[in-house]
Every structure is written in C-alpha cells, then in structure tokens.
Design an enzyme around this catalytic site. Structure first.
Site: not given
Lengths: 282, 224
Positions: A88-89, A138, A142, A240
């Site tokens: 992720d990210d 995603h 965020h 991540h």
C-alpha cells in the site's frame, strides 16, 4: 336466319363472359387490396384490441444470473496454499527496491497505489504493470476525514475514480480493485458499500497484517507477525512501500515459501472476496 | 391467344394497382407501428429460450459449487455430476442460438423501416421512432456478437469441466481453466448488459413514439 341466331347467341355469350371476367377482376383486385392493406398496415397480425387500442409488446432482456467461478484451493485430494503479497501507499522511493526483490524471486504482487504518489511517479506505475504486477487503487489522499466523515461515499468514490484514471493514463489498464485506507471496518457501513458496489469497484482488505508501521526500527517484528499469522490456505498479506519492508522482504518471501505457499498476483478474472464484512458484491 | 395475353396484362395491372393503393393507404406512423410490433411479436417466440437459458445457467452455477465441494477429497465422487453438467452445455448453446435466430428473424420486420422514419414529421415522433430503430438495430448487432462470444464461453466451460474430471488434474491447471472461463464470461456478461440496455431503449422509445404519433396503446403484453 339460323346463322343470324347463332351469331346473336355467340355475341350474348361473349358479353356474359366479359361481364363475368370483369366481375372476377374487380373481385380479385378488391381481395388483393384488402389483404395488401392488412399486410402493409397491420402486417397480418391483430394489433388492435376491442377498445380500439393497439396492443403493444415489449422486447425481452437477459437475466444475468451467473457470476465468476471460484478457483478451488482444495480439490481431488490436493491442497494449494497461496499467498498474495500486497503493498500500500506507493509508489515512492522504496518501490524500485521492492520491485527488484520481487523480480529476483520471480514473484508478482499487487500494489494499492495512492493517487498523490502516482502523480509524482508515473514512471513507476508503468514499471509495476510492465513487470507483471497488478495496479490497484488506494484513494488519492488517504485522508480519513475527507474519505469517511462527509456523510456519504461520494468523496471516497470520487478519489478512487481519480486514482483509476491516473493508472489508465500511465498504463492503459482500467483497474477496479480498491483497498479502503485504514481498512473497510468499522468505517465502511452497508449503505457506503452499496455505493462502492454500484460504482463497479471490488474491494480487498487483507487476511494478515505485518503491522510494518510498528516495526520501523525492528523489521524482524514483521517476520514474527507473519510467522504468527500465516495459517489459511489463501493469505492476503498487507505491507507498505517502506524502508522496513524492503529490509525484511527477502526473509518474508523465504519463510512463506518454506511453509508450502505459492505466490499469486490479483487477477480480475479470478476475483474472490476478501473484505472484513464478507460482502459478496465486493 | 392474343386476347388471353391482354387479359393477363389487365389482371396484373389491377393487382399492382391494388397493392400500391394498399401500400399508400396506411400512414408512415401506422406502418412503423406495424413493423415494431411485428418484430416484438416475432420475438415472443424466444421467451422460452430466454427462460431456459436462465434456468440452465443457474443450475450450472449450483452444480459447479457442488462439484468443488464434493470433489475436495477425490474427483471420483463427482464424475457423474460433471458428466451431467457438461451435457447441459450444449443445451445452453442451443438456447442462445434460438434467441439469436428469433431476434434475427424479428429484425427483418424493421430492417427497412428507415424510409418510414424519414417520412415522419417531427410532431409525429420522428426523433423517438429514429431512436427506437437505432436501439433495435444495435440490439440485433449485439445479439450476433453475443452468440459468437457465448460459443467461446461454452468452450471454456467445457475445458474447465474436463480439467475437473481428469484423473491427473492439478490445482494450477484448474486455476488457469477458471481464469480462461471467467475471462470469456466477463465479455458475455458485458454483451448481455449491452443487449439489455438496447432492449430498454427500444421499449421506451417506441412507447414515446406511439404517444407522440397519437397511437393509443394497450400495454398488455411482453415478449417475456
């Protein structure tokens, strides 16, 4: 005298024949006219009801009762253990290292990318796809408040669509797989999920969290989390794009392989449900 | 001999004139109504095929889940069920072909309707009639693609069941077969949805056209 009578009789016969022929022609003409009118105007079917109204028929549509078929993980006495590595990210400065390690081990993974990061690294989105990994979404920001505190799913969906467009522009791929920032529970309730499903997205959470955010100075803690959590036949492992992930990734891969797992990348044609709500639509 | 030729000539002229009279007799809106409704009515013969397809697809889905469930330990337990399920694949293809054939036959009734649309005045629902005709034409084109794509889906389904049936099957090959099947299914599903959209557009636009043309209708029927 006889010849005159015979001529008269013949002429009378001719007249009678002419009248019969004319009547016949008129009759045939009228018949054809009537049938023709019906054929042209009503095509031979009764479309008028007793009240003088025309009966209307609607054309049919298909029922779409089928869905994707699931791949078996157990069949004919065989059992297959599969691990999905997810990051992720990204993309960010750690992503190239992660890609290098994955390439070394011939593993394809799934990247849930942030729109704001994608805008800074469009070349990495392309590299991810070119190397056979799956690009997933995603959100853009965020930002918990913006995504979940507005009173509707609009911001969430808009951000996913924006991120989707960025992936498409960079790679030509239209991806529908999303991961909700902070996970889908508890903040994503049923009406919110209705809107996500309506927008055509599939949503994955995870089955095993490496808790990498907690192990910035102690990456081996991530390995311990995996050792503790690796139990199911199919595991979706959350990581991540971070320094500690890069550091421990080779050891994680080695351990997961040693437990009999094969690595797979997300495939929209073999989608299966991985969300905390067990919502079959997602 | 010459007089018979004359008589035949006169007869032919009367017949031709009567047909022309009949053709000119109905206004374009009536002719279009007739074309649209004849098409919809022809399709009503496909209602059973639509229903059969739905039932067969639904049963296939259930049987697939049962095969995976009961075949976990050994696929010997599910050989008969796989054979049964495979035998319905041909029926599914036949049902889809029936649907395609009926829609194709029905389309004949509206294939030449454009000239009637052109003759309509805007106040007679010209735009709605044109939209209905466009939707029906696209729907016809979609069902042709759908039938071809459905054949590919059936081939992929068959390959998957063959894999499930094989003694030496393995999970990696099964997964590949499932992916191939799902890929074909996604395209079939998209075409079905496209077909359904055109169905809705046709139904809506033809109703709007009838209203604009002042044709009183009685919505008692549906082809399904």
């Amino acid at each position: 005298m006889v010849r005159v009578d015979s001529r008269r009789r013949n002429q009378r016969k001719k007249w009678i024949l002419r009248i019969i022929l004319l009547a016949l022609l008129v009759g045939i003409g009228f018949g054809v006219y009537t049938v023709g009118k019906q054929l042209w105007a009503h095509d031979g079917i009764s479309t008028t009801s007793k009240q003088g109204q025309h009966v209307v028929t609607s054309v049919a549509a298909f029922d779409t009762v089928t869905k994707e078929k699931q791949s078996p993980t157990m069949y004919n006495g065989m059992k297959r253990k599969v691990a999905y590595l997810t990051f992720d990210d990204g993309p960010n400065s750690h992503t190239p290292e992660i890609l290098r390690i994955l390439k070394e081990h011939n593993i394809k993974a799934t990247f849930f990318m942030l729109g704001n990061s994608m805008q800074q690294h469009p070349d990495l989105i392309k590299q991810i796809v070119d190397e056979g990994h799956y690009p997933a979404l995603h959100s853009m920001t965020h930002n918990f408040t913006k995504l979940y505190r507005s009173g509707s799913a609009n911001n969430f969906i808009e951000e996913q669509k924006e991120a989707q467009q960025l992936v498409k522009e960079a790679t030509g791929v239209t991806t529908n797989l999303i991961r909700a920032p902070y996970g889908s529970a508890p903040q994503i309730k049923e009406p919110f999920r209705d809107d996500i499903a309506e927008a055509g997205f599939k949503m994955w959470d995870w089955t095993l969290d490496t808790l990498d955010w907690n192990y910035a100075k102690n990456p081996s803690g991530m390995l311990d989390e995996v050792k503790r959590g690796l139990k199911k036949d199919t595991e979706v492992i959350l990581m991540h794009d971070r320094k500690q992930t890069v550091e421990i990734l080779p050891e994680l891969i080695e351990y997961i392989s040693s437990q009999g797992y094969e690595f797979e990348v997300y495939d929209p044609n073999a989608h299966f449900v991985v969300n905390f709500h067990h919502d079959e639509r997602l | 001999m010459k007089s018979w030729k004359n008589k035949i000539g006169v007869l032919a002229m009367i017949v031709a004139m009567a047909m022309m009279l009949a053709a000119c007799g109905a206004p374009s809106s009536e002719k279009l109504f007739s074309s649209f409704e004849q098409a919809a009515s022809t399709e009503s013969a496909a209602a059973a095929a639509f229903e059969e397809l739905k039932q067969l697809e639904s049963r296939d889905q259930k049987q697939y889940d049962t095969i995976l469930d009961k075949g976990e330990r050994s696929n010997v337990n599910v050989q008969t069920l796989i054979t049964q399920t495979m035998s319905t694949l041909d029926q599914r293809q036949q049902a889809m072909t029936k649907v395609k054939d009926k829609v194709t036959a029905a389309y004949e009734h509206v294939a030449k309707a454009q000239s009637q649309v052109d003759k309509l005045e805007p106040a007679q629902g010209k735009e709605q009639a044109a939209q209905a005709l466009t939707a029906y034409t696209k729907r016809y084109e979609t069902v042709q693609q759908l039938a071809a794509q459905y054949e590919k889906l059936i081939t992929a389904e068959r390959a998957l069941y063959e894999q499930l049936k094989a003694e030496q099957t393995n999970l990696k090959q099964l997964q590949q077969a499932v992916r191939e099947r799902n890929q074909q299914w996604t395209q079939v599903n998209q075409l079905k949805q496209q077909f359904n959209q055109y169905s809705e557009q046709f139904n809506t636009n033809k109703d709007a056209f009838y209203k604009a043309a002042g044709i009183q209708t009685d919505k008692a029927n549906s082809s399904k």
